[in-house]
Motif scaffolding. Structure first.
Motif, mmCIF file in Angstrom:
data_model
loop_
_atom_site.group_PDB
_atom_site.id
_atom_site.type_symbol
_atom_site.label_atom_id
_atom_site.label_comp_id
_atom_site.label_asym_id
_atom_site.label_seq_id
_atom_site.Cartn_x
_atom_site.Cartn_y
_atom_site.Cartn_z
ATOM 1 N N SER A 45 -16.047 -31.328 154.190
ATOM 2 C CA SER A 45 -16.678 -30.521 153.149
ATOM 3 C C SER A 45 -17.281 -31.399 152.061
ATOM 4 O O SER A 45 -16.791 -32.503 151.792
ATOM 5 C CB SER A 45 -15.663 -29.547 152.524
ATOM 6 N N ILE A 46 -18.340 -30.867 151.471
ATOM 7 C CA ILE A 46 -18.994 -31.474 150.308
ATOM 8 C C ILE A 46 -19.184 -30.349 149.306
ATOM 9 O O ILE A 46 -19.967 -29.431 149.539
ATOM 10 C CB ILE A 46 -20.352 -32.095 150.677
ATOM 11 N N THR A 47 -18.450 -30.386 148.197
ATOM 12 C CA THR A 47 -18.476 -29.252 147.279
ATOM 13 C C THR A 47 -18.509 -29.695 145.818
ATOM 14 O O THR A 47 -17.773 -30.582 145.413
ATOM 15 C CB THR A 47 -17.249 -28.332 147.488
ATOM 16 N N GLY A 48 -19.374 -29.028 145.057
ATOM 17 C CA GLY A 48 -19.324 -29.111 143.607
ATOM 18 C C GLY A 48 -18.623 -27.873 143.085
ATOM 19 O O GLY A 48 -17.704 -27.340 143.716
ATOM 20 N N PHE A 49 -19.066 -27.382 141.918
ATOM 21 C CA PHE A 49 -18.535 -26.121 141.400
ATOM 22 C C PHE A 49 -19.654 -25.430 140.636
ATOM 23 O O PHE A 49 -20.696 -26.046 140.338
ATOM 24 C CB PHE A 49 -17.284 -26.335 140.555
ATOM 25 N N LEU A 89 -14.385 -18.341 150.238
ATOM 26 C CA LEU A 89 -13.672 -19.566 149.886
ATOM 27 C C LEU A 89 -13.555 -19.658 148.369
ATOM 28 O O LEU A 89 -14.559 -19.636 147.656
ATOM 29 C CB LEU A 89 -14.427 -20.786 150.424
ATOM 30 N N PRO A 90 -12.343 -19.765 147.822
ATOM 31 C CA PRO A 90 -12.194 -19.856 146.360
ATOM 32 C C PRO A 90 -12.757 -21.172 145.829
ATOM 33 O O PRO A 90 -12.848 -22.160 146.553
ATOM 34 C CB PRO A 90 -10.680 -19.778 146.161
ATOM 35 N N GLU A 91 -13.123 -21.192 144.556
ATOM 36 C CA GLU A 91 -13.697 -22.405 143.954
ATOM 37 C C GLU A 91 -12.628 -23.453 143.647
ATOM 38 O O GLU A 91 -12.714 -24.602 144.065
ATOM 39 C CB GLU A 91 -14.458 -22.050 142.674
ATOM 40 N N LYS A 92 -11.630 -23.099 142.861
ATOM 41 C CA LYS A 92 -10.493 -23.965 142.549
ATOM 42 C C LYS A 92 -10.918 -25.324 141.965
ATOM 43 O O LYS A 92 -10.303 -26.348 142.248
ATOM 44 C CB LYS A 92 -9.631 -24.187 143.796
ATOM 45 N N GLU A 93 -11.936 -25.300 141.110
ATOM 46 C CA GLU A 93 -12.454 -26.581 140.614
ATOM 47 C C GLU A 93 -11.530 -27.276 139.622
ATOM 48 O O GLU A 93 -11.705 -28.462 139.324
ATOM 49 C CB GLU A 93 -13.830 -26.383 139.969
ATOM 50 N N THR A 94 -10.512 -26.586 139.103
ATOM 51 C CA THR A 94 -9.616 -27.207 138.122
ATOM 52 C C THR A 94 -8.323 -27.726 138.758
ATOM 53 O O THR A 94 -7.472 -28.264 138.053
ATOM 54 C CB THR A 94 -9.255 -26.205 137.016
ATOM 55 N N LEU A 95 -8.189 -27.588 140.056
ATOM 56 C CA LEU A 95 -6.950 -27.987 140.715
ATOM 57 C C LEU A 95 -6.999 -29.432 141.193
ATOM 58 O O LEU A 95 -8.051 -30.052 141.276
ATOM 59 C CB LEU A 95 -6.662 -27.066 141.901
ATOM 60 N N PRO A 106 -7.406 -32.244 143.651
ATOM 61 C CA PRO A 106 -8.256 -32.225 144.839
ATOM 62 C C PRO A 106 -7.531 -32.762 146.068
ATOM 63 O O PRO A 106 -6.926 -33.813 146.039
ATOM 64 C CB PRO A 106 -9.414 -33.138 144.431
ATOM 65 N N GLU A 107 -7.626 -32.028 147.138
ATOM 66 C CA GLU A 107 -7.083 -32.445 148.426
ATOM 67 C C GLU A 107 -7.778 -31.601 149.488
ATOM 68 O O GLU A 107 -8.275 -30.510 149.195
ATOM 69 C CB GLU A 107 -5.571 -32.226 148.469
ATOM 70 N N ASN A 108 -7.826 -32.062 150.708
ATOM 71 C CA ASN A 108 -8.572 -31.327 151.732
ATOM 72 C C ASN A 108 -8.094 -29.887 151.884
ATOM 73 O O ASN A 108 -8.879 -28.978 152.143
ATOM 74 C CB ASN A 108 -8.504 -32.064 153.078
ATOM 75 N N ARG A 109 -6.808 -29.625 151.702
ATOM 76 C CA ARG A 109 -6.245 -28.300 151.903
ATOM 77 C C ARG A 109 -6.276 -27.430 150.652
ATOM 78 O O ARG A 109 -5.663 -26.353 150.625
ATOM 79 C CB ARG A 109 -4.814 -28.415 152.415
ATOM 80 N N MET A 110 -6.997 -27.882 149.599
ATOM 81 C CA MET A 110 -7.017 -27.114 148.352
ATOM 82 C C MET A 110 -7.645 -25.733 148.536
ATOM 83 O O MET A 110 -7.367 -24.805 147.776
ATOM 84 C CB MET A 110 -7.757 -27.900 147.259
ATOM 85 N N PHE A 111 -8.517 -25.578 149.541
ATOM 86 C CA PHE A 111 -9.152 -24.293 149.786
ATOM 87 C C PHE A 111 -8.373 -23.446 150.793
ATOM 88 O O PHE A 111 -8.749 -22.325 151.089
ATOM 89 C CB PHE A 111 -10.574 -24.503 150.311
ATOM 90 N N GLY A 112 -7.314 -24.005 151.361
ATOM 91 C CA GLY A 112 -6.543 -23.308 152.374
ATOM 92 C C GLY A 112 -6.521 -24.077 153.679
ATOM 93 O O GLY A 112 -7.112 -25.158 153.811
ATOM 94 N N HIS A 133 -8.295 -32.810 163.934
ATOM 95 C CA HIS A 133 -7.242 -32.025 164.570
ATOM 96 C C HIS A 133 -6.744 -30.914 163.650
ATOM 97 O O HIS A 133 -5.545 -30.654 163.572
ATOM 98 C CB HIS A 133 -6.089 -32.942 164.962
ATOM 99 N N SER A 134 -7.665 -30.265 162.946
ATOM 100 C CA SER A 134 -7.279 -29.133 162.109
ATOM 101 C C SER A 134 -8.485 -28.211 161.952
ATOM 102 O O SER A 134 -9.579 -28.508 162.425
ATOM 103 C CB SER A 134 -6.796 -29.602 160.729
ATOM 104 N N LYS A 135 -8.263 -27.092 161.283
ATOM 105 C CA LYS A 135 -9.366 -26.194 160.933
ATOM 106 C C LYS A 135 -9.892 -26.479 159.526
ATOM 107 O O LYS A 135 -10.702 -25.719 159.002
ATOM 108 C CB LYS A 135 -8.913 -24.736 161.020
ATOM 109 N N ILE A 136 -9.406 -27.564 158.916
ATOM 110 C CA ILE A 136 -9.866 -27.930 157.569
ATOM 111 C C ILE A 136 -11.083 -28.825 157.741
ATOM 112 O O ILE A 136 -10.991 -30.045 157.882
ATOM 113 C CB ILE A 136 -8.761 -28.631 156.759
#
Length: 522
Positions: free
Chosen positions: A356-360, A390-396, A398-404, A350-353
């Motif tokens: 995702s499967i992401t490394g850096f 989409l920004p990387e943000k690998e040092t932040l 982690p949460e589903n909304r970390m990319f926006g 129920h969102s646009k998030i």
């Protein structure tokens, strides 16, 4: 793997015999502790009979079962003074809890009664980690450290002031048939586990914070050999989560037969008010969240037969670099995240998030297999959102909304991954969506087969590849709509093979940045 069982009891020690009073007023800490101490000498059960017994911190000891009879309520004191600081572990210099066990073995909590943390007490109203002066030492309900042979069976656990259950550096832990309701305060996780040889089964969880959360505090002791099965988890945060603390990592984890849905109430989160594009007022952040961001490793995880409703993001897998030293000259390896198998998933988000499967950059998630996945998403994505970087943000954190609040794919976003298989995947959008169903960015050694995408009107590609290498897509489903099955871009893209597309080669859109003849269509 353990499967210990409650042993025959040599004796029962009823707390009434040691002066406890079931009046809901008297603080019975001393009486209960005396019964535990006596019981530990020979082994047996400490009986909490029917009635409400108030207590501060009690210490569970070797060979003791704390047994709550039907109608019994062990209720935490409302006063912080009844929970002394306890020095435990290397990272937590002070800790408070209603029940504490340290360096103990053969210990149990069982019965049909209730343990109530009284977590809404005004003395526990300390806020969360955004509150000035926050200390984070509200009492948990159960805290066990460096214990072996633990059973938590059948009891009802309610209203902790902090996490409900927290197990660190323990071995042979079995949690079965426990019912948890935890909505009294901030940081109301249900079960937090940093252990090895663990079985969690047949539990019902309703929590404001994470439901079942695996953690790894010690870089030399990974959380490993974990089975979680046959549970119902409701949460306002992540239903089942690895991390965030992941210093040692996670190994040999099996999760199966789990139902995930929205929590029964939401006093604090109100995601729909704070995040754009959340479709309903109460939602789970992520159904399954696998987060490896603190230098540890994650290896050999299987997730099977999961039903999720009311989630923002069904799957969130993040390999990050939060623990990277500021001094670039300090030797450092960020660990790894690999060998993840996820199958038989049904989810309604129920969102646009997107999942995702992401490394850096330079560090890929490795060897992921997804099969028999059916996800219904709300859609409503725009063309501008599809093209957004989409920004990387690998040092932040982690949460589903970390990319926006929006990801550029409507169903699955994959970036910095080496070795991924997508088999029998169905992605549906309930409303029009201009975003590709799947985006792969900097992905190598990928296979796609039996991918079905369903949408009432289609203007964008089913799959978009950006700077990918060695990708094979078997038998793409070509709809009658005039849209590209596949969009390919990126100057590093090569060895893209489409098998079974037949004469519909006009369904491939190759942008000018792609080198010539990198896409083979059979």
């Amino acid at each position: 793997m353990l499967y210990i069982s409650l042993s025959a009891f040599s004796a029962d020690y009823n707390i009434l015999s040691y002066g406890a009073k079931a009046d809901g007023i008297t603080v019975n800490t001393k009486a209960i502790q005396t019964a535990i101490d006596k019981c530990s000498e020979a082994g047996g059960r400490v009986i909490i009979p029917a009635g409400t017994f108030i207590s501060g911190t009690i210490y569970l000891k070797n060979n003791v079962t704390l047994y709550l009879m039907t109608g019994a309520e062990l209720k935490g004191s409302a006063a912080m003074k009844d929970y002394p600081d306890n020095t435990v572990g290397e990272r937590r210099k002070a800790f408070r809890s209603l029940i504490i066990a340290k360096d103990a073995s053969a210990i149990s909590i069982a019965g049909q009664g209730t343990i109530n943390g009284n977590g809404a007490s005004p003395e526990f109203n300390l806020g969360d980690n955004t509150t000035p002066g926050y200390t984070g030492i509200r009492p948990t309900l159960i805290y066990m450290y460096n214990c072996k042979g633990i059973e938590i069976f059948d009891v009802h656990l309610q209203n902790s002031a902090f996490w409900m259950e927290n197990y660190q550096h323990c071995e042979n832990l079995h949690i079965k048939g426990v019912q948890i309701f935890n909505h009294a305060n901030f940081n109301n996780d249900a079960i937090d586990i940093d252990c090895k040889n663990v079985l969690v089964e047949d539990c019902t969880i309703d929590s404001d914070d994470d439901g079942i959360c695996l953690k790894s505090e010690d870089k030399n002791e990974p959380c490993q050999n974990i089975i979680i099965r046959n549970c119902v988890v409701a949460s306002n945060c992540n239903a089942i989560k690895f991390g965030t603390t992941s210093r040692g990592g996670f190994r040999n984890v099996s999760i199966s037969n789990i139902t995930i849905h929205q929590a029964s109430e939401d006093k604090l989160r109100n995601w729909q008010k704070h995040i754009k594009f959340i479709e309903q007022p109460i939602t789970v952040i992520a159904g399954i969240a696998i987060e490896n961001v603190d230098g540890g490793f994650t290896d050999n995880v299987t997730v099977n037969n999961i039903y999720m409703s009311d989630v923002q993001t069904p799957l969130f897998i993040k390999f990050g670099n939060r623990a990277a030293p500021k001094d670039k000259n300090v030797p450092y390896v960020p660990g790894y995240l690999r060998n993840i198998t996820i199958s038989n998933i049904t989810a309604v988000s129920h969102s646009k998030i997107t999942s995702s499967i992401t490394g850096f950059p330079g560090y890929d998630v490795e060897n992921v297999q997804l099969s028999n996945i059916n996800v219904s998403t709300m859609g409503n994505g725009t063309a501008d959102e599809a093209d957004a970087a989409l920004p990387e943000k690998e040092t932040l954190y982690p949460e589903n909304r970390m990319f926006g609040a929006v990801l550029p794919a409507s169903g699955l976003y994959i970036r910095h991954v080496k070795g991924i298989s997508l088999q029998n995947i169905t992605l549906q959008t309930r409303n029009f969506d201009a975003r590709p169903h799947i985006i792969m960015d900097d992905v190598s050694d990928a296979q796609i087969s039996r991918l079905t995408t369903e949408q009432t009107e289609i203007t964008n590609a089913a799959v978009k590849l950006v700077n990918c290498e060695n990708v094979t897509w078997f038998n793409p489903k070509v709809t009658i709509a005039p849209f590209p099955v596949l969009t390919v871009e990126g100057e590093r893209t090569k060895a893209i093979n489409i098998i079974g597309l037949g004469s519909a080669k006009n369904k491939i859109k190759t942008l000018a940045t792609v080198a010539k003849d990198v896409v083979t269509v059979n």
